[in-house]
Scaffold this motif. Structure first.
Motif, PDB file in Angstrom:
ATOM      1  N   ALA A  12     -11.075  -4.861   7.077  1.00 21.88           N
ATOM      2  CA  ALA A  12     -10.062  -5.228   6.068  1.00 21.88           C
ATOM      3  C   ALA A  12      -9.103  -6.026   7.109  1.00 21.88           C
ATOM      4  O   ALA A  12      -8.952  -5.958   8.262  1.00 21.88           O
ATOM      5  CB  ALA A  12      -9.298  -3.989   5.443  1.00 21.88           C
ATOM      6  N   TYR A  13      -8.258  -6.885   6.324  1.00 20.08           N
ATOM      7  CA  TYR A  13      -7.473  -7.899   6.958  1.00 20.08           C
ATOM      8  C   TYR A  13      -6.142  -7.225   7.125  1.00 20.08           C
ATOM      9  O   TYR A  13      -5.315  -7.416   8.161  1.00 20.08           O
ATOM     10  CB  TYR A  13      -7.273  -8.840   6.153  1.00 20.08           C
ATOM     11  N   ASP A  14      -5.972  -6.187   6.371  1.00 21.77           N
ATOM     12  CA  ASP A  14      -4.360  -5.358   6.207  1.00 21.77           C
ATOM     13  C   ASP A  14      -4.404  -4.202   5.475  1.00 21.77           C
ATOM     14  O   ASP A  14      -5.420  -4.330   4.615  1.00 21.77           O
ATOM     15  CB  ASP A  14      -3.487  -6.444   5.762  1.00 21.77           C
ATOM     16  N   ILE A  15      -3.265  -3.715   5.108  1.00 22.50           N
ATOM     17  CA  ILE A  15      -3.370  -2.462   4.322  1.00 22.50           C
ATOM     18  C   ILE A  15      -2.527  -2.886   2.852  1.00 22.50           C
ATOM     19  O   ILE A  15      -1.384  -3.543   3.054  1.00 22.50           O
ATOM     20  CB  ILE A  15      -2.688  -1.225   4.964  1.00 22.50           C
ATOM     21  N   LEU A  16      -3.008  -2.139   1.810  1.00 25.16           N
ATOM     22  CA  LEU A  16      -2.186  -2.373   0.501  1.00 25.16           C
ATOM     23  C   LEU A  16      -1.655  -0.878   0.311  1.00 25.16           C
ATOM     24  O   LEU A  16      -2.260  -0.280   0.179  1.00 25.16           O
ATOM     25  CB  LEU A  16      -3.090  -2.905  -0.426  1.00 25.16           C
ATOM     26  N   TYR A  17      -0.209  -0.828   0.372  1.00 26.95           N
ATOM     27  CA  TYR A  17       0.356   0.368   0.217  1.00 26.95           C
ATOM     28  C   TYR A  17       0.562   0.464  -1.385  1.00 26.95           C
ATOM     29  O   TYR A  17       0.855  -0.490  -2.205  1.00 26.95           O
ATOM     30  CB  TYR A  17       1.684   0.281   0.752  1.00 26.95           C
ATOM     31  N   HIS A  18       0.179   1.752  -1.861  1.00 30.08           N
ATOM     32  CA  HIS A  18       0.264   1.976  -3.129  1.00 30.08           C
ATOM     33  C   HIS A  18       1.057   3.502  -3.262  1.00 30.08           C
ATOM     34  O   HIS A  18       1.028   4.228  -2.244  1.00 30.08           O
ATOM     35  CB  HIS A  18      -0.882   2.079  -4.010  1.00 30.08           C
ATOM     36  N   SER A  19       1.902   3.878  -4.322  1.00 30.21           N
ATOM     37  CA  SER A  19       2.426   5.164  -4.503  1.00 30.21           C
ATOM     38  C   SER A  19       2.528   5.745  -5.865  1.00 30.21           C
ATOM     39  O   SER A  19       3.048   4.624  -6.839  1.00 30.21           O
ATOM     40  CB  SER A  19       3.714   4.891  -3.647  1.00 30.21           C
ATOM     41  N   ASN A  20       2.277   6.829  -6.267  1.00 23.07           N
ATOM     42  CA  ASN A  20       2.351   7.302  -7.653  1.00 23.07           C
ATOM     43  C   ASN A  20       1.893   6.224  -8.689  1.00 23.07           C
ATOM     44  O   ASN A  20       2.361   5.964  -9.720  1.00 23.07           O
ATOM     45  CB  ASN A  20       4.112   7.462  -8.163  1.00 23.07           C
ATOM     46  N   GLY A  21       0.636   5.768  -8.197  1.00 23.58           N
ATOM     47  CA  GLY A  21      -0.160   4.851  -9.128  1.00 23.58           C
ATOM     48  C   GLY A  21       0.291   3.537  -9.112  1.00 23.58           C
ATOM     49  O   GLY A  21      -0.443   2.363  -9.834  1.00 23.58           O
ATOM     50  N   ASN A  22       1.265   3.086  -8.553  1.00 22.89           N
ATOM     51  CA  ASN A  22       1.838   1.713  -8.448  1.00 22.89           C
ATOM     52  C   ASN A  22       1.251   1.104  -7.057  1.00 22.89           C
ATOM     53  O   ASN A  22       1.544   1.515  -6.109  1.00 22.89           O
ATOM     54  CB  ASN A  22       3.296   1.638  -8.529  1.00 22.89           C
ATOM     55  N   VAL A  23       0.947  -0.304  -7.397  1.00 22.76           N
ATOM     56  CA  VAL A  23       0.907  -1.190  -6.080  1.00 22.76           C
ATOM     57  C   VAL A  23       2.090  -1.726  -5.558  1.00 22.76           C
ATOM     58  O   VAL A  23       2.838  -2.060  -6.442  1.00 22.76           O
ATOM     59  CB  VAL A  23      -0.238  -2.030  -6.490  1.00 22.76           C
ATOM     60  N   LEU A  24       2.201  -1.546  -4.406  1.00 19.09           N
ATOM     61  CA  LEU A  24       3.683  -2.017  -3.703  1.00 19.09           C
ATOM     62  C   LEU A  24       3.661  -3.178  -2.992  1.00 19.09           C
ATOM     63  O   LEU A  24       3.915  -4.310  -3.255  1.00 19.09           O
ATOM     64  CB  LEU A  24       4.153  -0.667  -3.125  1.00 19.09           C
ATOM     65  N   GLU A  25       3.225  -3.092  -1.742  1.00 21.46           N
ATOM     66  CA  GLU A  25       3.020  -4.290  -0.639  1.00 21.46           C
ATOM     67  C   GLU A  25       2.138  -4.211   0.257  1.00 21.46           C
ATOM     68  O   GLU A  25       1.568  -2.869   0.566  1.00 21.46           O
ATOM     69  CB  GLU A  25       4.759  -4.611  -0.276  1.00 21.46           C
ATOM     70  N   LEU A  26       2.060  -5.160   1.073  1.00 21.62           N
ATOM     71  CA  LEU A  26       1.200  -4.810   2.321  1.00 21.62           C
ATOM     72  C   LEU A  26       2.215  -4.411   3.431  1.00 21.62           C
ATOM     73  O   LEU A  26       3.095  -4.225   3.170  1.00 21.62           O
ATOM     74  CB  LEU A  26       0.513  -6.371   2.790  1.00 21.62           C
ATOM     75  N   THR A  27       1.654  -4.334   4.803  1.00 17.01           N
ATOM     76  CA  THR A  27       2.443  -3.972   5.947  1.00 17.01           C
ATOM     77  C   THR A  27       3.426  -4.963   6.085  1.00 17.01           C
ATOM     78  O   THR A  27       4.639  -4.591   6.491  1.00 17.01           O
ATOM     79  CB  THR A  27       1.767  -3.593   7.048  1.00 17.01           C
ATOM     80  N   ARG A  28       3.256  -6.061   6.082  1.00 16.49           N
ATOM     81  CA  ARG A  28       4.370  -7.094   6.338  1.00 16.49           C
ATOM     82  C   ARG A  28       4.135  -8.390   5.259  1.00 16.49           C
ATOM     83  O   ARG A  28       4.626  -9.495   5.399  1.00 16.49           O
ATOM     84  CB  ARG A  28       4.219  -7.788   7.545  1.00 16.49           C
TER      85      ARG A  28
END
Lengths: 274, 274
Positions: free
Chosen positions: A162-178
Motif C-alpha cells: 500500500a502507499y498509505d493508510i486510509l483511516y475510518h471510524s464508526n463506518g465512516n471513511v475519514l482521511e489518510l495519514t497526511r
C-alpha cells in the motif's frame, strides 16, 4: 533534509539546527505544526496555511507571538538562503522548555526549509493502493505532531504494497495519514465533512470541483467505496493522487478516473497562475 | 531541571543537552519513554521500569539497541555525576533523525537525570480533588510521549482547583494523566484492569494490598465513585495520594481514608527496605 531554520526570531547557522531536550514537543508531544511548499519559486497559499497554523495554536492553548507579517518575512529570508528551486516550509510551535518535565513555558517557534521530492509520474498517473485502518486522529481538526499510529504501522503498509493508510471510524471513511480522501460517484465529488484535518489542498480542490461537478461534503460511508466510480486523495505536496484500490477492493475500473484527471489538470492550471 | 544526560551511548557535557530538530520524536511524536526515580540514593525498581520501557519500544516498533546491563551501568554513572540525593531518571527512545520528515532511521536513545520535587505533606495527608474528563489514551498500554490532552487542559484543571485529571471512557474510570486510580469499598481495593498504563507503583501497591485486603482488578464504573469509601492514586514520584473529591462529588467522608493511609505506610516501609 532541513537546509535552513529559524528559531524564536533568530536564523540558525547551518549545522546548529538543534533544540534543548527539555522541549515539551519532544518530552510530551505538546506541539503543533503546519507545512506548505513553494510553487513557481514562491510560497504557495501561505496565508491559508498560516491561518490554519494559528487556529491549531489557539485550540492547543499555545501562544504564537509572531505576526503573519513577521513569519512571512522570515519565510522569504530563509527561502533566499536555502537556494532551493522547490522547497517545503514547516512551522512548528511547542510548549517550550520545561523545568519540571510537564509545565509549559514560553513556546518555541521554529520555521524550517526542507528539500522536497515530488510524487513520481507513475503514482500521479496510475494511482495507488491504500490500506484501511480503524482510527480517528485525536483532536482531528488540530495539526498536532502526533503521527504515532501512522509510523507504528509503516511496515504493515509496506507488506501490503500500500502507499498509505486510509483511516475510518464508526463506518465512516475519514482521511489518510497526511492527506484528505475523496470519492467520485456519477460525476459527484464527495469528501468527509468532519473528524478530519481541513486540508488546504482539499479546500482548493473543492473550489475547483464546484466549477464542473456536483460536490458533497458530508459523512462518507466505508460501504460507499464499493460503489464509487473513482477515488483520490489530496495533499500539500502530493496535490491529487488517484486511488485505485483499498485493501482488496478495486475502485471503479481499477484505473485513474476521468474526474480525478480533470481536477488534477485544473489544479496544475490554478497553481501555475497563482 | 535536567542535570545530566546520555545520548546514544555518550554522556553529553553540561549545557549541550540538545537534539537535532529533525528528530521524529519532535517532528512526529514518534517516541516512547519511561520514568523512574531513586530511593535511598539508588534506582528504585529499575528492572521493572526497563522491562516496561522495552515493551513500549516493541509495541511501537522502535528498536532499543542497548542491553539492560548497559543501561543500568549508564544510569549509575549519570547518578554519580549528578550528585543529586533524590533524582528522577528518564528514558526516551525516538524514531531517530529523519531525512524526509517521516521515515524513521536509527532510533535516538536518551537517559536524563532530573531534579525531582516530592509531593507536599499537605497533599499526601489531606488528599486532592480531581477533574473528570472523557478520554482514553491512544495505545494506553504504551508509554508514548503524547500528553497533548493533559497539557491542553491544564488551565481548566487550575480553574477548577483540581490537582489532576481523571480520565473515563464509556462509563468506566481509567487513570489520571500520569497516575493510576483506585477506589476502596468495604475494605476491597479496586482498580481498572485494561485501557490504562500498567503502572509500576500500581503493581507494587496491588502486591502490598493483597496482604491485608481483598483486591479486584476489573472494569471500574464511574458510577461506583458515589458509593466508594475511599479513593487514591499511585505514581512513581507521587507514591500514594488520597482523592477526596472528583468534580463536585465528595468521596466517602471527604477525608483521606484508613485503607489509603495503611497502604501508604506499607509502601514507605517497602521502599525503605528495598
Amino acid at each position: 533534509m532541513i537546509v535552513s531554520c529559524y528559531l524564536n526570531g533568530q536564523t540558525l547557522p547551518t549545522g546548529k539546527h538543534t533544540i534543548a531536550i527539555n522541549d515539551l514537543g519532544l518530552m510530551r508531544g505538546y506541539a503543533i505544526f503546519d507545512f506548505c511548499r513553494t510553487a513557481n519559486g514562491k510560497p504557495f497559499l501561505l496565508p491559508q496555511y498560516l491561518s490554519r497554523f494559528r487556529n491549531s495554536a489557539r485550540l492547543m492553548d499555545l501562544d504564537l507571538a509572531y505576526s503573519d507579517e513577521q513569519i512571512t518575512s522570515a519565510v522569504y529570508e530563509l527561502l533566499e538562503m536555502s537556494k532551493l528551486p522547490f522547497a517545503g516550509i514547516r512551522f512548528l510551535l511547542t510548549g517550550g522548555y520545561t523545568e519540571d518535565s510537564f509545565t509549559p513555558t514560553r513556546p518555541n517557534f521554529m520555521i524550517t526549509i526542507e528539500e522536497l521530492s515530488q510524487v513520481s509520474a507513475e503514482v500521479a498517473e496510475n494511482g495507488v493502493k491504500l490500506m484501511s485502518y480503524e482510527y480517528q486522529r485525536e483532536m482531528a481538526e488540530v495539526k498536532t505532531t502526533n503521527y504515532t499510529v501512522a509510523l507504528r504501522l509503516r511496515k504493515r503498509v509496506q507488506e501490503q504494497n500500500a502507499y498509505d493508510i486510509l483511516y475510518h471510524s464508526n463506518g465512516n471513511v475519514l482521511e489518510l495519514t497526511r492527506s484528505n480522501f475523496f470519492i467520485v460517484k456519477d460525476n459527484t465529488v464527495v469528501t468527509a465533512a468532519t473528524d478530519i484535518l481541513q486540508g488546504i489542498t482539499r479546500q482548493t480542490v473543492l473550489h475547483l470541483a464546484k466549477a464542473q461537478y456536483k460536490v458533497e461534503v458530508r459523512e462518507v460511508k466505508f460501504s460507499e467505496l464499493a460503489q464509487a466510480d473513482e477515488a483520490f486523495f489530496t495533499g500539500t505536496n502530493k496535490k491529487i493522487v488517484p486511488v485505485v484500490k483499498v485493501d482488496d477492493l478495486q475502485i471503479g475500473n481499477g484505473k485513474a478516473g476521468k474526474v480525478t484527471k480533470n481536477l488534477y489538470q485544473a489544479f496544475l492550471e490554478y497553481e501555475k497562475t497563482y
